[in-house]
Design a protein around this motif. Structure first.
Motif, PDB file in Angstrom:
ATOM      1  N   HIS A 111       0.098 -22.680  49.734  1.00 52.21           N
ATOM      2  CA  HIS A 111      -0.112 -22.753  48.275  1.00 52.21           C
ATOM      3  C   HIS A 111      -1.491 -22.181  47.929  1.00 52.21           C
ATOM      4  N   HIS A 116       7.095 -22.572  46.394  1.00 54.24           N
ATOM      5  CA  HIS A 116       8.110 -23.208  47.231  1.00 54.24           C
ATOM      6  C   HIS A 116       9.280 -22.267  47.490  1.00 54.24           C
ATOM      7  N   HIS A 152       1.647 -25.514  55.072  1.00 55.42           N
ATOM      8  CA  HIS A 152       2.313 -25.526  53.767  1.00 55.42           C
ATOM      9  C   HIS A 152       1.279 -25.547  52.628  1.00 55.42           C
ATOM     10  N   GLU A 153       0.322 -26.467  52.719  1.00 51.68           N
ATOM     11  CA  GLU A 153      -0.671 -26.582  51.636  1.00 51.68           C
ATOM     12  C   GLU A 153      -1.610 -25.375  51.604  1.00 51.68           C
TER      13      GLU A 153
HETATM   14 ZN   LIG Z   1       4.370 -27.670  48.265  1.00 51.17          ZN
END
Ligand SMILES: [Zn+2]
Length: 202
Positions: free
Chosen positions: A155, A161, A151-152
């Motif tokens: 980014h 998101h 997830h990170e």
């Molecule tokens: Zn996030």
């Protein structure tokens, strides 16, 4: 008369700019430095990055020992927070540009190189509390850490998101895996972002 000359000068300047060619190169070589002295945390990141590369089917992330070899950083923060309250992790993408001018017979050319890097932070209590799970990839703790890592890093590769709960970029990460997470489309994005062509299955 004086005014006219000045006007012509401006016009020719514009046409010169119009001839300028831009060539943009993208460099997406993520070299991560773990900014923490705990060897267990570093070993966990090395393992998560190895799994990540395996799932991408190419070299997406490199964990480096030396800070000087890095362009990206991973930190562990006690009580990680941002505007929205407590967080398990934060990821951001960073780009820097380098410009070079070339004068060629066909006109001037500007070479722009865009270097991509990322900065990731993890809440230390959450991460450390799940480290024992690194030994068993089927454990909820491992699945949580890998999901959080993906997830990170997502980014860090310019993803925002998603409102879809099955998406890796949904904004909360389960402690217990009762829902299925769609890693396949996440890694399809990563491959296209990095320009990685996966090796065909044999
Ligand atoms: Zn996030």
């Amino acid at each position: 008369m004086h005014k006219l000359v000045r006007l012509m000068a401006v016009v020719s300047l514009f046409s010169l700019v119009g001839c300028k060619q831009y060539k943009v190169h993208q460099v997406k070589d993520f070299r991560l430095y773990v900014d923490n002295g705990d060897p267990e945390l570093k070993a966990a990141i090395v393992e998560l990055a190895a799994q990540y590369n395996k799932d991408v089917g190419g070299k997406a992330l490199t964990v480096v020992d030396n800070k000087d070899d890095a362009n990206s950083k991973i930190s562990f923060v006690a009580n990680l927070k941002d505007d929205g309250g407590s967080k398990l992790g934060l990821g951001q993408w960073i780009t820097t540009e380098q410009q070079k001018n070339k004068i060629a017979a066909t006109g001037s050319q500007q070479d722009i190189t865009v270097y991509h890097s990322m900065a990731l932070e993890f809440d230390s209590a959450n991460f450390e509390g799940k480290l024992a799970g690194m030994k068993n990839k089927k454990s909820d703790a491992y699945k949580h850490l890998y999901h959080l890592f993906c997830h990170e890093v997502g980014h860090g590769m310019e993803l925002n998101h998603s409102a879809d709960m099955s998406n890796v970029m949904y904004k909360s990460i389960p402690d217990h895996y009762t829902r299925t997470i769609d890693f396949a489309s996440y890694f399809a994005y990563v491959r296209s972002y990095l320009g990685v062509t996966p090796a065909p299955l044999t």
